[in-house]
Design a protein around this motif. Structure first.
Motif, PDB file in Angstrom:
ATOM      1  N   MET B   1     -30.176 -29.276 -78.008  1.00 21.45           N
ATOM      2  CA  MET B   1     -31.004 -28.142 -78.053  1.00 21.45           C
ATOM      3  C   MET B   1     -31.438 -29.009 -76.760  1.00 21.45           C
ATOM      4  SD  MET B   1     -34.505 -27.593 -80.612  1.00 21.45           S
ATOM      5  CE  MET B   1     -33.029 -26.740 -81.779  1.00 21.45           C
ATOM      6  N   LYS B   2     -32.463 -28.240 -76.292  1.00 22.07           N
ATOM      7  CA  LYS B   2     -33.073 -28.890 -75.156  1.00 22.07           C
ATOM      8  C   LYS B   2     -34.456 -30.018 -75.474  1.00 22.07           C
ATOM      9  CE  LYS B   2     -31.372 -26.623 -70.455  1.00 22.07           C
ATOM     10  NZ  LYS B   2     -31.158 -26.188 -69.439  1.00 22.07           N
ATOM     11  N   ALA B   3     -34.556 -31.348 -74.591  1.00 15.45           N
ATOM     12  CA  ALA B   3     -36.058 -31.305 -75.333  1.00 15.45           C
ATOM     13  C   ALA B   3     -37.305 -31.045 -75.251  1.00 15.45           C
ATOM     14  CB  ALA B   3     -35.752 -33.146 -74.013  1.00 15.45           C
ATOM     15  N   GLY B   4     -37.233 -29.774 -74.019  1.00 20.85           N
ATOM     16  CA  GLY B   4     -38.059 -29.221 -73.287  1.00 20.85           C
ATOM     17  C   GLY B   4     -39.173 -28.022 -74.339  1.00 20.85           C
ATOM     18  N   TYR B   5     -37.507 -27.416 -74.833  1.00 20.35           N
ATOM     19  CA  TYR B   5     -37.827 -26.656 -76.274  1.00 20.35           C
ATOM     20  C   TYR B   5     -38.892 -27.057 -76.912  1.00 20.35           C
ATOM     21  CZ  TYR B   5     -36.355 -22.718 -79.279  1.00 20.35           C
ATOM     22  OH  TYR B   5     -36.602 -21.913 -80.438  1.00 20.35           O
ATOM     23  N   ALA B   6     -37.193 -28.206 -77.753  1.00 20.63           N
ATOM     24  CA  ALA B   6     -38.171 -28.998 -79.144  1.00 20.63           C
ATOM     25  C   ALA B   6     -38.997 -29.222 -79.156  1.00 20.63           C
ATOM     26  CB  ALA B   6     -36.724 -30.401 -79.423  1.00 20.63           C
ATOM     27  N   LEU B   7     -39.492 -29.850 -78.463  1.00 19.95           N
ATOM     28  CA  LEU B   7     -41.799 -30.520 -78.061  1.00 19.95           C
ATOM     29  C   LEU B   7     -42.583 -29.484 -78.381  1.00 19.95           C
ATOM     30  CD1 LEU B   7     -42.361 -33.323 -77.262  1.00 19.95           C
ATOM     31  CD2 LEU B   7     -42.604 -32.008 -75.056  1.00 19.95           C
ATOM     32  N   SER B  10     -42.043 -27.626 -81.511  1.00 22.76           N
ATOM     33  CA  SER B  10     -42.905 -28.831 -82.553  1.00 22.76           C
ATOM     34  C   SER B  10     -44.364 -28.163 -82.512  1.00 22.76           C
ATOM     35  CB  SER B  10     -42.582 -30.335 -82.235  1.00 22.76           C
ATOM     36  OG  SER B  10     -41.232 -29.763 -82.159  1.00 22.76           O
ATOM     37  N   ASP B 142     -38.461 -27.913 -69.703  1.00 20.86           N
ATOM     38  CA  ASP B 142     -37.004 -28.448 -70.113  1.00 20.86           C
ATOM     39  C   ASP B 142     -36.827 -29.436 -68.639  1.00 20.86           C
ATOM     40  OD1 ASP B 142     -35.951 -28.254 -72.372  1.00 20.86           O
ATOM     41  OD2 ASP B 142     -35.836 -26.281 -71.340  1.00 20.86           O
ATOM     42  N   ALA B 145     -38.654 -32.593 -68.880  1.00 22.88           N
ATOM     43  CA  ALA B 145     -38.190 -33.770 -69.515  1.00 22.88           C
ATOM     44  C   ALA B 145     -37.399 -34.462 -69.166  1.00 22.88           C
ATOM     45  CB  ALA B 145     -38.005 -33.184 -70.729  1.00 22.88           C
ATOM     46  N   GLY B 146     -36.241 -33.656 -67.955  1.00 28.10           N
ATOM     47  CA  GLY B 146     -35.263 -34.045 -67.418  1.00 28.10           C
ATOM     48  C   GLY B 146     -35.495 -34.823 -66.441  1.00 28.10           C
ATOM     49  N   ILE B 149     -36.619 -37.942 -68.101  1.00 29.50           N
ATOM     50  CA  ILE B 149     -35.537 -38.891 -69.384  1.00 29.50           C
ATOM     51  C   ILE B 149     -34.461 -40.173 -68.168  1.00 29.50           C
ATOM     52  CG2 ILE B 149     -32.727 -38.395 -70.279  1.00 29.50           C
ATOM     53  CD1 ILE B 149     -34.625 -36.385 -71.700  1.00 29.50           C
TER      54      ILE B 149
END
Lengths: 162, 153
Positions: B1-7, B10, B142, B145-146, B149
């Motif tokens: 799962m991509k970080a942006g989606y998870a963030l 949440s 996303d 966040a990319g 990172i």
């Protein structure tokens, strides 16, 4: 150097608009038209416009990030101004919880339970999260409006890549 | 799962849950927690009882229109992986502006006293707007966040 100047401009516009909208959004009665986050969205839009108006090929991510920075500043400044206004209302003997006239905000939770201050901090974090979310929407909206040349031809159904 | 989606998921899940828990706290008599819930949204929503849905006999933390926005945000977020993630990019920009239009129009006209809408209509206009937002913000998040990172590395 260019990037540094741009960053300064972005922060300045976000702080200025954040302060103006933050104050307006905290004044009793005047704040009422702030229905469903529209002012925060408008603030994000304005900041993105002020920061990117001379930039060509604005991407949605640029607008969203600037809107989110505005939202962050708005969230903090709005709570601070609201706290001052509510303190003033309390000193004047006016109620805090009069819907439409004054909201409690930070002042409304500081006396909750034993850890009122912790509740206050959590309140600031959550309201700032909301501001960041809706500020980013406003900034993204600016980006899509600024890229109006990318409006799709319905007959071709063009999809713009971010 | 991509970080942006998870963030994004949440954040939206937390806010959506908070719109529902206020009436529950009222029901169980935890007035402090209920008051906290209402205050979280008080800066963003008028919270007028006649324009809000009620749960357990108590009004929710936000009005029907705002509840529609938060519900739409969560629904859009949950639908995103199945509906759009493989396609990539963002939908046409005019769709986002168009989705905001009914909410803004209904809200403003109502505020001016020219139109008395229903809670269902308020909810639907909010849902329409909220449902589109994730399709624009998740790709943006996303991407951001990319970049973040990559810079960290």
């Amino acid at each position: 150097m260019q990037a540094e100047v741009d960053l300064r401009r972005i922060l300045l516009s976000c702080a200025t608009v954040g302060l103006v909208v933050g104050i307006i959004g905290a004044i009793p009665v005047v704040r009422l038209p702030n229905l469903c986050c529209l002012w925060v969205i408008a603030g994000g839009f304005t900041c993105a416009y002020l920061s990117l108006r001379n930039t060509k090929g604005v991407e949605t991510v640029d607008g969203a990030i600037i809107g989110a920075i505005f939202g962050f500043m708005y969230g903090i400044l709005n709570q601070a101004v609201l706290f001052l206004i509510n303190t003033l209302f309390t000193l004047l003997g006016l109620g805090l919880d009069v819907r439409g006239v004054a909201f409690g905000g930070l002042s409304g939770v500081l006396d909750l339970h034993i850890g009122g201050v912790l509740w206050g901090l959590l309140l600031i974090i959550l309201t700032t999260l909301e501001s960041v979310l809706f500020g980013a929407v406003g900034g993204a909206l600016y980006a899509v409006v600024a890229n109006s040349e990318d409006i799709p031809d319905p007959r071709r159904g063009k999809i713009r890549k971010s | 799962m991509k970080a942006g989606y998870a963030l994004f998921l949440s954040a939206v899940a937390v806010l959506f849950t908070l719109t529902l828990t206020a009436p529950y706290f009222e029901k169980v008599g935890d007035e402090g927690s209920a008051r906290f819930n209402y205050e979280v949204f008080s800066g963003f929503c008028h919270q007028r009882p006649e324009r809000s849905f009620h749960l357990f006999g108590y009004k929710m933390a936000v009005c029907a229109r705002c509840f529609g926005v938060y519900f739409g945000l969560l629904a859009g977020c949950l639908l995103y992986p199945a509906v759009w993630a493989k396609r990539g990019g963002i939908p046409p920009g005019w769709l986002l502006a168009a989705s905001l239009l009914p909410l803004a129009l209904d809200g403003r006209v109502e505020f001016l006293g020219l139109w008395a809408g229903s809670n269902l209509l308020r909810f639907m206009t909010g849902l329409l707007f909220g449902g589109f937002v994730p399709f624009y913000l998740i790709p943006a998040l996303d991407k951001a966040a990319g970049v973040f990172i990559r810079r960290l590395r």
